[in-house]
Write a protein that holds these residues in place. Structure first.
Motif, PDB file in Angstrom:
ATOM      1  N   THR A  82       7.319   7.442   4.532  1.00  0.00           N
ATOM      2  CA  THR A  82       6.452   8.391   5.237  1.00  0.00           C
ATOM      3  C   THR A  82       5.630   9.266   4.300  1.00  0.00           C
ATOM      4  N   VAL A  83       5.761   9.077   2.984  1.00  0.00           N
ATOM      5  CA  VAL A  83       4.995   9.866   2.029  1.00  0.00           C
ATOM      6  C   VAL A  83       4.396   8.962   0.961  1.00  0.00           C
TER       7      VAL A  83
ATOM      8  N   ASP B 184       1.537   0.025   9.435  1.00  0.00           N
ATOM      9  CA  ASP B 184       0.214   0.505   9.828  1.00  0.00           C
ATOM     10  C   ASP B 184      -0.106   1.878   9.235  1.00  0.00           C
ATOM     11  N   SER B 185       0.895   2.739   9.054  1.00  0.00           N
ATOM     12  CA  SER B 185       0.623   4.062   8.498  1.00  0.00           C
ATOM     13  C   SER B 185       0.156   3.948   7.046  1.00  0.00           C
ATOM     14  N   LYS B 186       0.751   3.023   6.297  1.00  0.00           N
ATOM     15  CA  LYS B 186       0.306   2.821   4.918  1.00  0.00           C
ATOM     16  C   LYS B 186      -1.104   2.228   4.876  1.00  0.00           C
ATOM     17  N   LEU B 187      -1.405   1.388   5.831  1.00  0.00           N
ATOM     18  CA  LEU B 187      -2.762   0.830   5.899  1.00  0.00           C
ATOM     19  C   LEU B 187      -3.784   1.918   6.196  1.00  0.00           C
ATOM     20  N   GLU B 188      -3.393   2.915   6.972  1.00  0.00           N
ATOM     21  CA  GLU B 188      -4.294   4.039   7.233  1.00  0.00           C
ATOM     22  C   GLU B 188      -4.502   4.862   5.977  1.00  0.00           C
ATOM     23  N   TRP B 189      -3.440   5.056   5.180  1.00  0.00           N
ATOM     24  CA  TRP B 189      -3.617   5.742   3.898  1.00  0.00           C
ATOM     25  C   TRP B 189      -4.624   4.984   3.033  1.00  0.00           C
ATOM     26  N   ALA B 190      -4.478   3.662   2.993  1.00  0.00           N
ATOM     27  CA  ALA B 190      -5.374   2.852   2.171  1.00  0.00           C
ATOM     28  C   ALA B 190      -6.818   2.952   2.665  1.00  0.00           C
ATOM     29  N   ARG B 191      -6.990   2.965   3.961  1.00  0.00           N
ATOM     30  CA  ARG B 191      -8.349   3.077   4.503  1.00  0.00           C
ATOM     31  C   ARG B 191      -8.968   4.417   4.107  1.00  0.00           C
ATOM     32  N   ALA B 192      -8.165   5.482   4.138  1.00  0.00           N
ATOM     33  CA  ALA B 192      -8.669   6.798   3.756  1.00  0.00           C
ATOM     34  C   ALA B 192      -9.070   6.854   2.287  1.00  0.00           C
ATOM     35  N   LEU B 193      -8.501   5.970   1.477  1.00  0.00           N
ATOM     36  CA  LEU B 193      -8.786   5.959   0.044  1.00  0.00           C
ATOM     37  C   LEU B 193      -9.818   4.908  -0.353  1.00  0.00           C
TER      38      LEU B 193
ATOM     39  N   CYS C 250       0.809  -1.217   0.000  1.00  0.00           N
ATOM     40  CA  CYS C 250       0.000   0.000   0.000  1.00  0.00           C
ATOM     41  C   CYS C 250       0.843   1.269   0.000  1.00  0.00           C
ATOM     42  N   GLY C 251       1.866   1.270  -0.860  1.00  0.00           N
ATOM     43  CA  GLY C 251       2.539   2.516  -1.183  1.00  0.00           C
ATOM     44  C   GLY C 251       1.696   3.280  -2.179  1.00  0.00           C
ATOM     45  N   GLY C 252       2.322   4.150  -2.979  1.00  0.00           N
ATOM     46  CA  GLY C 252       1.559   4.963  -3.913  1.00  0.00           C
ATOM     47  C   GLY C 252       0.756   4.160  -4.911  1.00  0.00           C
ATOM     48  N   VAL C 253       1.368   3.131  -5.518  1.00  0.00           N
ATOM     49  CA  VAL C 253       0.678   2.329  -6.530  1.00  0.00           C
ATOM     50  C   VAL C 253      -0.437   1.502  -5.892  1.00  0.00           C
ATOM     51  N   GLY C 254      -0.142   0.874  -4.761  1.00  0.00           N
ATOM     52  CA  GLY C 254      -1.163   0.063  -4.097  1.00  0.00           C
ATOM     53  C   GLY C 254      -2.338   0.887  -3.625  1.00  0.00           C
ATOM     54  N   CYS C 255      -2.062   2.067  -3.053  1.00  0.00           N
ATOM     55  CA  CYS C 255      -3.162   2.931  -2.610  1.00  0.00           C
ATOM     56  C   CYS C 255      -3.992   3.402  -3.796  1.00  0.00           C
ATOM     57  N   ALA C 256      -3.333   3.632  -4.941  1.00  0.00           N
ATOM     58  CA  ALA C 256      -4.090   3.991  -6.140  1.00  0.00           C
ATOM     59  C   ALA C 256      -4.976   2.836  -6.594  1.00  0.00           C
ATOM     60  N   ALA C 257      -4.494   1.598  -6.434  1.00  0.00           N
ATOM     61  CA  ALA C 257      -5.323   0.434  -6.763  1.00  0.00           C
ATOM     62  C   ALA C 257      -6.533   0.355  -5.838  1.00  0.00           C
ATOM     63  N   VAL C 258      -6.329   0.679  -4.561  1.00  0.00           N
ATOM     64  CA  VAL C 258      -7.454   0.731  -3.621  1.00  0.00           C
ATOM     65  C   VAL C 258      -8.471   1.769  -4.082  1.00  0.00           C
ATOM     66  N   ALA C 259      -7.993   2.964  -4.443  1.00  0.00           N
ATOM     67  CA  ALA C 259      -8.894   4.013  -4.915  1.00  0.00           C
ATOM     68  C   ALA C 259      -9.629   3.582  -6.177  1.00  0.00           C
ATOM     69  N   GLY C 260      -8.926   2.871  -7.071  1.00  0.00           N
ATOM     70  CA  GLY C 260      -9.569   2.393  -8.293  1.00  0.00           C
ATOM     71  C   GLY C 260     -10.637   1.357  -8.019  1.00  0.00           C
ATOM     72  N   ALA C 261     -10.344   0.428  -7.095  1.00  0.00           N
ATOM     73  CA  ALA C 261     -11.340  -0.584  -6.738  1.00  0.00           C
ATOM     74  C   ALA C 261     -12.575   0.065  -6.123  1.00  0.00           C
ATOM     75  N   ASN C 262     -12.354   1.087  -5.325  1.00  0.00           N
ATOM     76  CA  ASN C 262     -13.472   1.819  -4.722  1.00  0.00           C
ATOM     77  C   ASN C 262     -14.286   2.526  -5.796  1.00  0.00           C
TER      78      ASN C 262
END
Length: 364
Positions: free
Chosen positions: A356-357, A214-223, A188-200
Protein backbone atom coordinates in the motif's frame (compact mmCIF):
# COMPACT_ATOMS: atom_id res chain seq x y z
CA UNK A 1 34.69 11.37 21.49
CA UNK A 2 32.29 8.54 20.51
CA UNK A 3 28.54 9.18 20.42
CA UNK A 4 25.77 7.11 21.99
CA UNK A 5 22.65 7.31 19.82
CA UNK A 6 19.32 5.59 19.24
CA UNK A 7 19.11 3.12 16.36
CA UNK A 8 17.05 0.29 14.88
CA UNK A 9 18.77 -3.08 15.05
CA UNK A 10 17.89 -6.63 13.95
CA UNK A 11 19.34 -8.73 16.76
CA UNK A 12 18.44 -12.20 15.48
CA UNK A 13 16.91 -13.89 12.45
CA UNK A 14 13.15 -13.67 12.27
CA UNK A 15 12.78 -11.47 15.34
CA UNK A 16 11.11 -8.04 15.26
CA UNK A 17 13.57 -5.16 15.12
CA UNK A 18 14.57 -3.36 18.32
CA UNK A 19 15.22 0.31 19.00
CA UNK A 20 18.38 0.37 21.10
CA UNK A 21 21.35 2.58 21.87
CA UNK A 22 24.54 2.09 19.90
CA UNK A 23 28.01 3.62 19.92
CA UNK A 24 29.27 5.53 16.88
CA UNK A 25 33.07 6.06 16.99
CA UNK A 26 34.96 9.17 15.99
CA UNK A 27 35.68 9.06 12.26
CA UNK A 28 39.03 7.64 11.31
CA UNK A 29 41.03 8.40 8.14
CA UNK A 30 38.71 8.60 5.14
CA UNK A 31 35.56 8.35 7.27
CA UNK A 32 32.73 10.74 8.15
CA UNK A 33 29.95 10.81 10.71
CA UNK A 34 26.55 11.92 9.43
CA UNK A 35 23.58 13.18 11.44
CA UNK A 36 20.77 11.28 9.74
CA UNK A 37 17.74 13.42 8.86
CA UNK A 38 15.65 10.85 6.98
CA UNK A 39 15.93 7.25 5.81
CA UNK A 40 13.58 5.28 3.55
CA UNK A 41 12.38 1.80 4.50
CA UNK A 42 13.60 -0.44 1.69
CA UNK A 43 12.81 -4.11 1.05
CA UNK A 44 16.53 -4.82 1.35
CA UNK A 45 16.34 -3.92 5.05
CA UNK A 46 13.66 -6.55 5.48
CA UNK A 47 15.89 -9.08 3.69
CA UNK A 48 18.63 -8.31 6.22
CA UNK A 49 16.24 -8.76 9.15
CA UNK A 50 15.08 -12.12 7.81
CA UNK A 51 18.58 -13.45 7.12
CA UNK A 52 18.14 -13.31 3.36
CA UNK A 53 21.51 -11.65 2.70
CA UNK A 54 23.99 -12.81 5.37
CA UNK A 55 23.92 -14.17 8.92
CA UNK A 56 26.16 -11.45 10.36
CA UNK A 57 23.79 -10.42 13.13
CA UNK A 58 23.23 -7.98 14.72
CA UNK A 59 22.39 -5.72 11.77
CA UNK A 60 22.12 -1.95 11.96
CA UNK A 61 19.35 -1.42 9.41
CA UNK A 62 18.61 1.48 7.05
CA UNK A 63 20.55 2.67 4.03
CA UNK A 64 18.38 4.99 1.91
CA UNK A 65 19.34 8.17 3.73
CA UNK A 66 20.14 11.86 3.73
CA UNK A 67 21.59 14.01 6.47
CA UNK A 68 24.31 16.45 7.51
CA UNK A 69 28.01 15.81 7.99
CA UNK A 70 28.87 16.34 11.67
CA UNK A 71 32.49 15.10 11.81
CA UNK A 72 35.21 14.16 9.34
CA UNK A 73 38.35 12.08 9.61
CA UNK A 74 41.86 12.68 8.40
CA UNK A 75 42.28 13.08 4.64
CA UNK A 76 38.61 13.70 3.81
CA UNK A 77 38.31 16.27 1.02
CA UNK A 78 34.98 15.69 -0.72
CA UNK A 79 32.80 17.03 2.14
CA UNK A 80 33.12 19.34 5.14
CA UNK A 81 31.22 19.57 8.41
CA UNK A 82 27.79 21.06 7.76
CA UNK A 83 27.38 19.70 4.21
CA UNK A 84 24.03 18.18 3.28
CA UNK A 85 24.61 14.72 1.84
CA UNK A 86 22.86 11.69 0.41
CA UNK A 87 24.43 8.37 1.38
CA UNK A 88 25.30 5.68 -1.16
CA UNK A 89 26.53 2.11 -0.83
CA UNK A 90 29.12 2.17 -3.59
CA UNK A 91 32.05 4.39 -2.63
CA UNK A 92 34.36 4.00 -5.61
CA UNK A 93 38.04 3.25 -5.11
CA UNK A 94 39.50 5.21 -8.04
CA UNK A 95 42.21 2.57 -8.56
CA UNK A 96 40.63 -0.64 -9.89
CA UNK A 97 40.59 -1.56 -13.58
CA UNK A 98 37.06 -0.15 -14.05
CA UNK A 99 37.94 3.18 -12.42
CA UNK A 100 41.16 3.48 -14.39
CA UNK A 101 39.27 2.87 -17.63
CA UNK A 102 37.00 5.82 -16.86
CA UNK A 103 34.06 3.66 -15.77
CA UNK A 104 33.86 4.32 -12.02
CA UNK A 105 30.17 3.42 -11.95
CA UNK A 106 31.35 -0.19 -12.40
CA UNK A 107 34.02 0.02 -9.66
CA UNK A 108 35.07 -3.50 -8.64
CA UNK A 109 36.45 -2.43 -5.26
CA UNK A 110 33.81 -0.27 -3.59
CA UNK A 111 34.33 0.16 0.14
CA UNK A 112 32.75 1.16 3.44
CA UNK A 113 33.96 2.60 6.74
CA UNK A 114 36.81 0.63 8.32
CA UNK A 115 35.68 1.01 11.93
CA UNK A 116 32.63 -0.71 13.38
CA UNK A 117 29.70 0.82 15.17
CA UNK A 118 28.74 -1.31 18.18
CA UNK A 119 26.09 -2.14 20.71
CA UNK A 120 26.68 -0.79 24.21
CA UNK A 121 28.28 -4.10 25.21
CA UNK A 122 30.84 -3.74 22.41
CA UNK A 123 29.27 -6.24 20.00
CA UNK A 124 30.07 -5.06 16.46
CA UNK A 125 27.17 -4.16 14.21
CA UNK A 126 26.83 -5.07 10.53
CA UNK A 127 25.46 -1.94 8.82
CA UNK A 128 22.97 -2.61 6.02
CA UNK A 129 24.74 -2.10 2.70
CA UNK A 130 27.62 -0.59 4.63
CA UNK A 131 25.52 2.34 5.83
CA UNK A 132 23.20 1.62 8.77
CA UNK A 133 21.06 4.75 8.79
CA UNK A 134 18.07 3.90 10.98
CA UNK A 135 20.07 5.80 13.58
CA UNK A 136 20.51 9.35 14.79
CA UNK A 137 24.12 9.23 13.56
CA UNK A 138 26.02 6.82 11.36
CA UNK A 139 29.63 6.26 10.31
CA UNK A 140 30.45 5.80 6.61
CA UNK A 141 33.37 6.05 4.22
CA UNK A 142 33.71 9.58 2.91
CA UNK A 143 33.00 8.41 -0.62
CA UNK A 144 29.60 7.19 0.53
CA UNK A 145 28.53 10.77 1.29
CA UNK A 146 27.55 12.83 -1.76
CA UNK A 147 27.08 16.58 -1.27
CA UNK A 148 23.67 17.85 -2.43
CA UNK A 149 21.54 20.99 -2.33
CA UNK A 150 20.70 21.68 1.34
CA UNK A 151 17.33 23.13 0.31
CA UNK A 152 15.92 19.75 -0.76
CA UNK A 153 13.72 17.88 1.73
CA UNK A 154 15.93 15.07 3.15
CA UNK A 155 12.99 12.63 3.00
CA UNK A 156 12.96 13.15 -0.75
CA UNK A 157 16.70 13.40 -1.34
CA UNK A 158 17.47 10.20 0.58
CA UNK A 159 15.40 8.08 -1.79
CA UNK A 160 18.15 8.45 -4.39
CA UNK A 161 20.33 6.39 -2.06
CA UNK A 162 18.81 3.11 -3.24
CA UNK A 163 15.42 2.19 -4.75
CA UNK A 164 14.61 5.28 -6.79
CA UNK A 165 18.15 5.45 -8.18
CA UNK A 166 18.08 1.74 -9.03
CA UNK A 167 14.90 2.00 -11.07
CA UNK A 168 15.47 5.39 -12.61
CA UNK A 169 19.07 4.52 -13.46
CA UNK A 170 17.99 1.24 -15.08
CA UNK A 171 16.02 3.31 -17.58
CA UNK A 172 18.33 6.31 -18.00
CA UNK A 173 21.79 4.80 -17.56
CA UNK A 174 21.64 1.04 -18.19
CA UNK A 175 19.16 0.73 -21.07
CA UNK A 176 19.54 3.64 -21.92
CA UNK A 177 16.07 4.72 -23.05
CA UNK A 178 16.23 7.06 -26.04
CA UNK A 179 13.81 9.78 -27.05
CA UNK A 180 10.93 8.19 -28.97
CA UNK A 181 11.43 4.66 -27.59
CA UNK A 182 8.64 2.39 -26.46
CA UNK A 183 9.26 1.03 -22.96
CA UNK A 184 7.59 -1.65 -20.86
CA UNK A 185 8.19 -1.95 -17.10
CA UNK A 186 7.26 -5.22 -15.37
CA UNK A 187 6.57 -4.74 -11.66
CA UNK A 188 5.47 -1.35 -10.38
CA UNK A 189 6.60 -1.13 -6.79
CA UNK A 190 9.12 1.54 -5.82
CA UNK A 191 11.86 0.42 -8.23
CA UNK A 192 9.50 -0.19 -11.15
CA UNK A 193 7.73 3.14 -10.68
CA UNK A 194 11.14 4.83 -10.61
CA UNK A 195 11.93 3.11 -13.92
CA UNK A 196 8.68 4.52 -15.32
CA UNK A 197 9.69 8.00 -14.14
CA UNK A 198 13.13 7.55 -15.70
CA UNK A 199 11.69 6.44 -19.03
CA UNK A 200 9.43 9.48 -18.99
CA UNK A 201 12.36 11.76 -18.16
CA UNK A 202 14.35 10.26 -21.06
CA UNK A 203 11.57 11.07 -23.55
CA UNK A 204 9.99 7.67 -24.23
CA UNK A 205 6.94 8.09 -26.44
CA UNK A 206 5.03 5.18 -24.94
CA UNK A 207 5.48 3.63 -21.49
CA UNK A 208 3.68 0.43 -20.52
CA UNK A 209 3.34 -0.40 -16.82
CA UNK A 210 2.65 -4.06 -15.97
CA UNK A 211 1.63 -5.36 -12.55
CA UNK A 212 -0.86 -7.58 -10.76
CA UNK A 213 -2.17 -4.71 -8.61
CA UNK A 214 -4.35 -1.92 -9.98
CA UNK A 215 -3.24 0.52 -7.25
CA UNK A 216 0.40 0.11 -8.29
CA UNK A 217 -0.59 0.65 -11.90
CA UNK A 218 -2.21 3.93 -10.87
CA UNK A 219 1.04 4.98 -9.18
CA UNK A 220 2.87 4.20 -12.41
CA UNK A 221 0.39 6.19 -14.47
CA UNK A 222 0.87 9.19 -12.17
CA UNK A 223 4.62 8.95 -12.79
CA UNK A 224 4.38 8.87 -16.57
CA UNK A 225 3.02 5.51 -17.77
CA UNK A 226 0.88 5.98 -20.86
CA UNK A 227 -0.68 2.50 -20.74
CA UNK A 228 -1.22 -0.10 -18.01
CA UNK A 229 -1.58 -3.88 -18.13
CA UNK A 230 -3.00 -5.85 -15.21
CA UNK A 231 -1.26 -9.19 -15.68
CA UNK A 232 -3.24 -11.16 -13.11
CA UNK A 233 -4.61 -14.20 -14.89
CA UNK A 234 -2.25 -13.80 -17.84
CA UNK A 235 0.41 -16.36 -18.68
CA UNK A 236 3.66 -15.50 -20.43
CA UNK A 237 2.08 -15.50 -23.89
CA UNK A 238 -0.74 -13.29 -22.63
CA UNK A 239 1.63 -10.69 -21.22
CA UNK A 240 3.74 -10.72 -24.37
CA UNK A 241 0.62 -10.35 -26.53
CA UNK A 242 -0.54 -7.40 -24.45
CA UNK A 243 2.83 -5.66 -24.81
CA UNK A 244 2.91 -6.36 -28.54
CA UNK A 245 -0.61 -5.01 -29.05
CA UNK A 246 0.37 -1.70 -27.42
CA UNK A 247 3.61 -1.30 -29.37
CA UNK A 248 2.34 -1.32 -32.96
CA UNK A 249 2.64 -5.10 -33.14
CA UNK A 250 6.42 -5.15 -32.69
CA UNK A 251 7.20 -5.35 -28.97
CA UNK A 252 8.88 -2.68 -26.85
CA UNK A 253 12.27 -1.18 -27.62
CA UNK A 254 13.19 -1.58 -23.94
CA UNK A 255 11.65 -3.90 -21.34
CA UNK A 256 12.69 -3.45 -17.71
CA UNK A 257 12.12 -6.36 -15.32
CA UNK A 258 11.74 -4.84 -11.86
CA UNK A 259 10.57 -8.12 -10.31
CA UNK A 260 13.53 -10.42 -10.90
CA UNK A 261 11.90 -13.82 -11.41
CA UNK A 262 12.49 -16.27 -14.29
CA UNK A 263 8.91 -15.89 -15.50
CA UNK A 264 9.03 -12.08 -15.58
CA UNK A 265 12.43 -12.12 -17.27
CA UNK A 266 11.01 -14.35 -20.00
CA UNK A 267 8.09 -11.96 -20.41
CA UNK A 268 10.63 -9.19 -20.87
CA UNK A 269 12.74 -11.22 -23.29
CA UNK A 270 9.85 -12.13 -25.58
CA UNK A 271 8.00 -8.85 -25.10
CA UNK A 272 10.72 -6.73 -26.72
CA UNK A 273 11.12 -5.86 -30.36
CA UNK A 274 13.79 -7.55 -32.48
CA UNK A 275 17.15 -6.07 -31.42
CA UNK A 276 15.42 -4.63 -28.37
CA UNK A 277 16.90 -4.40 -24.89
CA UNK A 278 16.05 -6.28 -21.69
CA UNK A 279 17.17 -4.74 -18.39
CA UNK A 280 17.03 -6.83 -15.21
CA UNK A 281 16.91 -4.61 -12.11
CA UNK A 282 14.74 -6.79 -9.84
CA UNK A 283 16.98 -8.95 -7.65
CA UNK A 284 16.60 -12.75 -8.07
CA UNK A 285 17.27 -15.20 -5.25
CA UNK A 286 20.18 -17.66 -5.54
CA UNK A 287 18.07 -20.72 -6.33
CA UNK A 288 16.33 -19.18 -9.35
CA UNK A 289 17.33 -20.69 -12.71
CA UNK A 290 16.61 -19.60 -16.27
CA UNK A 291 15.89 -22.05 -19.10
CA UNK A 292 15.62 -20.51 -22.56
CA UNK A 293 16.55 -21.77 -26.05
CA UNK A 294 19.94 -20.38 -27.05
CA UNK A 295 18.66 -20.11 -30.62
CA UNK A 296 16.08 -17.56 -29.39
CA UNK A 297 18.83 -15.52 -27.75
CA UNK A 298 20.78 -15.51 -31.01
CA UNK A 299 17.81 -15.00 -33.31
CA UNK A 300 16.29 -12.03 -31.51
CA UNK A 301 19.54 -10.08 -31.17
CA UNK A 302 19.59 -6.94 -29.09
CA UNK A 303 20.98 -6.60 -25.59
CA UNK A 304 20.40 -8.45 -22.32
CA UNK A 305 21.57 -6.33 -19.41
CA UNK A 306 21.61 -6.34 -15.63
CA UNK A 307 21.52 -3.06 -13.73
CA UNK A 308 23.41 -2.68 -10.45
CA UNK A 309 22.27 0.41 -8.55
CA UNK A 310 21.06 1.89 -11.83
CA UNK A 311 24.67 2.04 -13.07
CA UNK A 312 24.84 5.31 -11.19
CA UNK A 313 27.79 7.46 -10.26
CA UNK A 314 26.52 9.26 -7.14
CA UNK A 315 28.63 12.40 -7.48
CA UNK A 316 27.31 12.81 -11.04
CA UNK A 317 23.74 11.60 -10.72
CA UNK A 318 22.48 12.67 -7.28
CA UNK A 319 23.00 16.45 -7.70
CA UNK A 320 21.72 16.39 -11.29
CA UNK A 321 18.55 14.47 -10.43
CA UNK A 322 17.81 16.68 -7.43
CA UNK A 323 18.20 19.74 -9.65
CA UNK A 324 15.64 18.22 -12.02
CA UNK A 325 13.39 17.70 -9.00
CA UNK A 326 13.66 21.33 -7.91
CA UNK A 327 12.88 22.37 -11.49
CA UNK A 328 9.67 20.34 -11.39
CA UNK A 329 10.88 17.85 -14.01
CA UNK A 330 11.16 14.80 -11.73
CA UNK A 331 8.38 14.13 -9.17
CA UNK A 332 10.48 12.49 -6.47
CA UNK A 333 8.14 13.57 -3.68
CA UNK A 334 5.48 11.25 -5.15
CA UNK A 335 7.51 8.32 -3.78
CA UNK A 336 7.17 9.45 -0.14
CA UNK A 337 3.98 7.69 0.96
CA UNK A 338 4.30 8.30 4.70
CA UNK A 339 6.69 9.77 7.27
CA UNK A 340 7.32 7.74 10.42
CA UNK A 341 9.57 7.62 13.46
CA UNK A 342 12.42 5.28 14.42
CA UNK A 343 10.06 3.19 16.52
CA UNK A 344 7.76 2.53 13.58
CA UNK A 345 10.13 0.51 11.37
CA UNK A 346 8.66 -2.90 12.22
CA UNK A 347 5.17 -1.67 11.34
CA UNK A 348 6.59 -0.16 8.14
CA UNK A 349 7.80 -3.63 7.11
CA UNK A 350 4.24 -4.91 7.48
CA UNK A 351 2.92 -1.96 5.49
CA UNK A 352 5.50 -2.65 2.78
CA UNK A 353 4.35 -6.26 2.52
CA UNK A 354 0.76 -5.08 2.08
CA UNK A 355 1.77 -3.18 -1.06
CA UNK A 356 0.00 0.00 0.00
CA UNK A 357 3.03 2.32 -0.04
CA UNK A 358 5.82 3.25 -2.39
CA UNK A 359 8.07 4.32 0.50
CA UNK A 360 7.72 4.79 4.22
CA UNK A 361 10.40 7.26 5.31
CA UNK A 362 11.82 7.49 8.82
CA UNK A 363 12.25 11.15 9.75
CA UNK A 364 14.58 11.98 12.65
Amino acid sequence: MPWTVNAVVALAKGEPVSTVQIIVPDPGPGEVVVDVAACGVCHTDLHYREGGITDDYPFLLGHEAAGTVSAIGEGVENVVVGDSVVLNWRAVCGQCRACRRGRPQYCFNTHNATQKMTLLDGAPLSPALGIGAFAEKTLVAAGQATKVDPGVDPAVAGLLGCGVMAGLGAAVNTAPVQRGDTVAVIGCGGVGCAAVAGANLAGARRILAIDLDDSKLEWARALGATHTINSSGLDQDGVVAAITALTDGFGADVVIDAVGRPETWKQAFYGRDLAGTVVLVGVPTPEMMLDIPLADVFGRGGALKSSWYGDCLPERDFPALLEMYTQGRLPLDAFVSERIGLGDVEQAFATMKSGTVLRSVVVL
